[in-house]
Scaffold this active site. Sequence first.
Site, PDB file in Angstrom:
ATOM      1  N   ALA A  59      36.095  40.846  45.101  1.00  0.00           N
ATOM      2  CA  ALA A  59      36.918  42.057  45.231  1.00  0.00           C
ATOM      3  C   ALA A  59      37.764  42.278  43.981  1.00  0.00           C
ATOM      4  O   ALA A  59      37.938  43.414  43.536  1.00  0.00           O
ATOM      5  CB  ALA A  59      37.794  41.966  46.476  1.00  0.00           C
ATOM      6  N   ALA A  62      35.494  43.740  41.419  1.00  0.00           N
ATOM      7  CA  ALA A  62      35.202  45.145  41.744  1.00  0.00           C
ATOM      8  C   ALA A  62      36.396  46.039  41.424  1.00  0.00           C
ATOM      9  O   ALA A  62      36.232  47.104  40.806  1.00  0.00           O
ATOM     10  CB  ALA A  62      34.818  45.268  43.219  1.00  0.00           C
ATOM     11  N   GLU A  63      37.590  45.633  41.807  1.00  0.00           N
ATOM     12  CA  GLU A  63      38.759  46.464  41.524  1.00  0.00           C
ATOM     13  C   GLU A  63      39.012  46.553  40.025  1.00  0.00           C
ATOM     14  O   GLU A  63      39.383  47.605  39.507  1.00  0.00           O
ATOM     15  CB  GLU A  63      40.011  45.950  42.229  1.00  0.00           C
ATOM     16  CG  GLU A  63      41.199  46.853  41.966  1.00  0.00           C
ATOM     17  CD  GLU A  63      42.273  46.824  43.020  1.00  0.00           C
ATOM     18  OE1 GLU A  63      43.284  47.516  42.798  1.00  0.00           O
ATOM     19  OE2 GLU A  63      42.121  46.133  44.044  1.00  0.00           O
ATOM     20  N   SER A  64      38.782  45.466  39.318  1.00  0.00           N
ATOM     21  CA  SER A  64      38.986  45.469  37.871  1.00  0.00           C
ATOM     22  C   SER A  64      38.028  46.433  37.176  1.00  0.00           C
ATOM     23  O   SER A  64      38.445  47.240  36.335  1.00  0.00           O
ATOM     24  CB  SER A  64      38.801  44.058  37.303  1.00  0.00           C
ATOM     25  OG  SER A  64      39.770  43.186  37.829  1.00  0.00           O
TER      26      SER A  64
END
Length: 141
Positions: A59, A62-64
Amino acid sequence: MQLSKEELLEKANSVSKNTLLETLSIEVVDFGEDFLIARMPVTPKVHQPDGVLHGGATAALAESVGSFASHIFIDTDKFFVRGIEITANHLKSVKEGFVYAKATFLHKGRTTQLLDIKVTDESDNLISVCRLSTISLPKTK
């Protein structure tokens, strides 16, 4: 003078010093008009206790990559980007190698953006499917 793709990638990765991206060894490896790709090594540093990739590390990857994609879309002199919601569906385990996150835009609004992020392994097996909503907010002077 316009920078080459290699120079832009080097510049993009240089801003990760002393951040979570550096801690997790996340590296931006490619980008285009409507996508950004980053990779992260799968080592014991990002494992769950039973030796597979931790969903939280996935996660974070993915957020990065999604936030970075939104960041390059806006005028950073006037705005900054923040993630406002992320979902992650983990489909397959990984013990070693690299995972790659490819962020593509589903919506590029002036204020909000919605990105689809697919995380794959080195053999292009789908590991996780994520969605990230970001918001662009004006910088105060």
